[in-house]
Design an enzyme around this catalytic site. Structure first.
Site, PDB file in Angstrom:
ATOM      1  N   GLU A 161      -4.864   5.476 -21.088  1.00 38.36           N
ATOM      2  CA  GLU A 161      -4.173   6.510 -20.329  1.00 38.36           C
ATOM      3  C   GLU A 161      -5.087   7.108 -19.266  1.00 38.36           C
ATOM      4  O   GLU A 161      -6.301   7.062 -19.372  1.00 38.36           O
ATOM      5  CB  GLU A 161      -3.673   7.629 -21.255  1.00 38.36           C
ATOM      6  CG  GLU A 161      -4.614   8.024 -22.375  1.00 38.36           C
ATOM      7  CD  GLU A 161      -5.924   8.611 -21.925  1.00 38.36           C
ATOM      8  OE1 GLU A 161      -5.915   9.423 -20.970  1.00 38.36           O
ATOM      9  OE2 GLU A 161      -6.956   8.289 -22.514  1.00 38.36           O
ATOM     10  N   GLU A 200      -8.801   5.880 -20.996  1.00 42.50           N
ATOM     11  CA  GLU A 200      -8.483   4.626 -20.306  1.00 42.50           C
ATOM     12  C   GLU A 200      -8.324   3.443 -21.250  1.00 42.50           C
ATOM     13  O   GLU A 200      -8.033   2.329 -20.818  1.00 42.50           O
ATOM     14  CB  GLU A 200      -9.536   4.284 -19.233  1.00 42.50           C
ATOM     15  CG  GLU A 200      -9.767   5.367 -18.213  1.00 42.50           C
ATOM     16  CD  GLU A 200     -10.952   5.069 -17.288  1.00 42.50           C
ATOM     17  OE1 GLU A 200     -11.421   3.907 -17.271  1.00 42.50           O
ATOM     18  OE2 GLU A 200     -11.405   5.997 -16.607  1.00 42.50           O
TER      19      GLU A 200
END
Length: 347
Positions: free
Chosen positions: A170, A314
């Site tokens: 994310e 991430e």
């Protein structure tokens, strides 16, 4: 929300898988966690010869209305700036995807910026960020359903390309805030124990974050809670709800799901609130540096593969753990057994 047909894993092959593991030319149990990983993967794929074909990484971006309350050291502009940086190969997620051969898909689910001029970013934008949950629900039920569908559709695209293992990351400034609240609500843990520094808050910043989130939870407690979806709709980010949709569809398709750090573990916790059997398809890869992550993993009964004190997000922790998962699969497919190696089996 659409329904998902997520079946408990069929255990009928367990004894055959265990027999193959025990007949590999090694002392029984000597490869420890790799043997347990191999068992889980073989059961997910219902085979004695598992594969990690076409690994895909979904990088989901979205902004959060709660960021306006100063709960993050980083401004929301960092979300879109990093999304653009990912298209140029300059992020941590890019490096690890290249290293381990993952097909990286960068997806705008709700970034507060027009990214349509960047063809490398998949445009699945629902809105330009969620609303501020200090004052109102972050999203509508219709937006929630759209985000679930976005995640499910992305997994379908990966599956059609031959994907057998899915990693999710994310990018969304302030998304540790909804993650902390979900941990508090789903785990019945005091909110203060669920809140950490995020991207780098100092002690004063953490206290302010606690005050803001406490008020938000107090407001939320005054409204009706008709279903399990209510806390997801009220506090979630578009990228987080899309991640839940992706996890649910991946479990439905019997894909291996790699769970990363604090935010993705919160999404896994939410996923398992809806469909507890989805957990059987998840490998919890990493325990990060965010306060409360270990506690949330304990809520799920999860033992992470690595502890590198990462807090980048991430999906980077999951990607770093991938070689261990690869080793478990290679063990099943490449190690010789006692009979073929002409070694006396001594147990």
């Amino acid at each position: 929300m659409r329904s998902f047909d997520i079946q408990p894993i069929d255990e009928s092959l367990r004894s055959s898988i265990q027999q193959k593991i025990d007949n590999l030319n090694k002392p029984k149990g000597s490869l420890g966690r790799l043997e347990k990983l191999a068992m889980q993967i073989c059961l997910i794929q219902q085979t004695l010869s598992p594969s990690l074909d076409h690994p895909c990484h979904l990088l989901l971006g979205g902004d959060h209305g709660i960021e306006r309350e100063g709960v993050s050291v980083s401004p929301r502009d960092v979300t879109w700036q990093q999304m653009i940086n990912f298209t140029r190969g300059g992020g941590g997620v890019n490096m690890f995807c290249r290293q381990h051969g993952f097909d990286l898909k960068i997806v705008d689910v709700g970034v507060d910026y027009d990214l349509t001029s960047y063809p490398a970013i998949m445009n699945r934008k629902i809105a330009r960020g969620t609303r501020n949950f200090l004052h109102e629900a972050a999203m509508s039920e219709d937006e929630f359903n759209k985000a679930i569908q976005v995640g499910a559709d992305l997994v379908d695209e990966c599956h059609q390309q031959g994907c057998r293992v899915l990693c999710i990351g994310e990018m969304g400034i302030a998304n540790t805030s909804p993650s902390s609240i979900w941990m508090h609500l789903f785990g019945n843990i005091p909110l203060k124990e669920c809140i950490g520094a995020g991207a780098g808050l100092n002690s004063d910043g953490i206290h302010h974050k606690y005050e803001v989130l406490s008020k938000a939870v107090a407001h939320y407690s005054l409204i009706p809670h008709p279903s399990k979806l209510t806390p997801l709709i009220y506090f979630g980010g578009f990228e987080m709800i899309a991640a839940i949709g992706a996890m649910l569809r991946a479990a439905e398709l019997h894909l291996i799901i790699l769970i990363d750090g604090f935010i993705m573990t919160a999404c896994a916790l939410a996923t398992c609130q809806l469909y507890p059997q989805a957990k059987e398809y998840m490998i919890f890869t990493h325990c990060g540096d965010e306060s409360g992550h270990q506690r949330m993993l304990e809520l799920l009964g999860a033992n992470p593969l690595i502890r590198l004190d990462l807090r980048l997000g991430e999906g980077t922790g999951a990607l770093c753990a991938f070689p261990i998962i690869d080793s478990a699969v290679r063990m099943m497919n490449e190690m010789n057994n006692f009979e073929n190696a002409n070694i006396t089996k001594y147990f």
